[in-house]
Scaffold this active site. Structure first.
Site, PDB file in Angstrom:
ATOM      1  N   TYR A 153       0.748  -1.091  -0.035  1.00  0.00           N
ATOM      2  CA  TYR A 153      -0.029  -0.097  -0.096  1.00  0.00           C
ATOM      3  C   TYR A 153       0.893   1.329   0.000  1.00  0.00           C
ATOM      4  O   TYR A 153       1.701   1.659   0.871  1.00  0.00           O
ATOM      5  CB  TYR A 153      -0.919  -0.101   1.250  1.00  0.00           C
ATOM      6  CG  TYR A 153      -1.770  -1.212   1.384  1.00  0.00           C
ATOM      7  CD1 TYR A 153      -2.565  -1.612   0.156  1.00  0.00           C
ATOM      8  CD2 TYR A 153      -2.252  -1.778   2.425  1.00  0.00           C
ATOM      9  CE1 TYR A 153      -3.240  -2.946   0.214  1.00  0.00           C
ATOM     10  CE2 TYR A 153      -3.009  -2.700   2.624  1.00  0.00           C
ATOM     11  CZ  TYR A 153      -3.733  -3.264   1.334  1.00  0.00           C
ATOM     12  OH  TYR A 153      -4.567  -4.455   1.390  1.00  0.00           O
TER      13      TYR A 153
ATOM     14  N   HIS B 182      -0.221 -11.806   0.716  1.00  0.00           N
ATOM     15  CA  HIS B 182      -1.183 -11.181  -0.110  1.00  0.00           C
ATOM     16  C   HIS B 182      -1.376 -11.384  -1.489  1.00  0.00           C
ATOM     17  O   HIS B 182      -0.595 -11.869  -2.133  1.00  0.00           O
ATOM     18  CB  HIS B 182      -0.131  -9.842  -0.197  1.00  0.00           C
ATOM     19  CG  HIS B 182      -1.021  -8.361  -0.441  1.00  0.00           C
ATOM     20  ND1 HIS B 182      -0.609  -7.238  -0.348  1.00  0.00           N
ATOM     21  CD2 HIS B 182      -2.449  -8.287  -0.452  1.00  0.00           C
ATOM     22  CE1 HIS B 182      -1.395  -6.350  -0.468  1.00  0.00           C
ATOM     23  NE2 HIS B 182      -2.792  -7.191  -0.747  1.00  0.00           N
TER      24      HIS B 182
END
Length: 315
Positions: free
Chosen positions: A56, A123
């Site tokens: 992110y 992820h």
């Protein structure tokens, strides 16, 4: 705020959780002052689970969150971050190898300013599905490396994340039972897509806790309209916009209904939302602590109609 155990981890998570992706300026440019205030508002409102990733903002979200957590007692929150998906200078990268994910955990702890990660997630495993070794590499290499860190006490629990529910199921089926302790899935328990419901029985049978994310379906369920980058097909976008207009005519923002619906399932431990605006955080907490208008939920689902469960590829 109510709290539910995540599978068999012993962690009782708030039914609404804080996703820190916004702190990485993923959706819009943000400043640290507001980001710090947003994290503080979440904790003050009873949220006790914070999720982030090195991906992110290409490490920005973890760095900003680490600064925000300096003044918050460690026993006030459970912290989750991820491995496998990264980026630098605007270029996305993926590496699910044992060495990289092991190094990644220690790098994340340094950015976050903590000595322990409560939940470490692999992820978006669908990206490894397209790389050499496929999902079998997650089973044979990624997860064992994280389990070694768990055995050392560096991380508390191990999970996997993905948009594609079938990938989550496949990995769990091909691991030793108990390896995967939780899954994080997004955009599949929302007003326009409740496909996650079909998998809850499987996850429960396997003792795997469930975290839901993105109650607004990445902006589909909003009054301001879908962002230009959204991968949803135009027919789904149009149906959700019609639903938003219907909610507005009733004086009931679709965002409010969406949050309330997504946190309503008792079989899902928690639902993640993200905002770097403290006022938005407080508003979402207020919404999540009250029941939705179920008649309006039915009306919205009827409006979305045959676009229910229409999905898209991750990007």
């Amino acid at each position: 705020m109510h709290y539910t155990e995540l599978g068999h981890t012993g962690m009782k998570l708030s039914h609404l959780s804080f996703g820190a992706s916004s702190l990485g300026s993923v959706f819009r440019e943000t400043n640290e002052r507001d980001s710090f205030a947003a994290v503080e508002a979440a904790i003050e409102g009873g949220i006790n689970f914070i999720d982030v990733s090195p991906y992110y903002g290409h490490y920005k979200a973890e760095t900003v969150l680490g600064k925000a957590l300096r003044n918050i007692p460690r026993d006030k929150y459970y912290l989750s971050t991820k491995v496998g998906r990264y980026g630098k200078d605007g270029v996305n990268t993926w590496d699910y190898s044992a060495k990289r994910v092991t190094d990644s955990v220690y790098e994340s702890m340094e950015r976050l300013g903590v000595e322990h990660i409560d939940l470490i997630n692999v992820h978006d495993i669908e990206f490894q599905a397209a790389l050499p070794g496929g999902l079998q590499l997650v089973v044979d290499e990624t997860l064992p490396a994280l389990c070694e860190l768990k055995a050392k006490g560096v991380v508390g629990h191990v999970g996997i994340t993905d948009l594609q529910l079938q990938n989550l199921k496949w990995v769990i089926e091909h691991c030793e039972k108990g390896t995967v302790e939780s899954i994080l899935n997004f955009c599949h328990y929302t007003l326009n897509d409740d496909a996650l419901e079909d998998y809850l029985g499987f996850f429960e049978h396997e003792g795997v806790g469930v975290i839901n994310a993105s109650p607004l379906s990445m902006g589909l369920l909003s009054q301001r309209g879908v962002p230009a980058w959204h991968p949803a097909p135009k027919t789904l976008v149009a149906a959700c916009q019609k639903a938003a207009e219907h909610c507005a005519s009733k004086g009931y923002p679709i965002e409010k209904l969406a949050v309330q619906y997504s946190v309503s399932c008792p079989r899902i431990a928690s639902t993640l939302f993200s905002s770097a605006n403290p006022d938005n955080v407080r508003r979402n907490i207020e919404w999540a602590n009250s029941e939705p208008d179920w008649d309006l939920v039915r009306e919205v689902k009827e409006i979305i109609g045959d676009q229910q469960r229409v999905t898209w590829a991750n990007s």
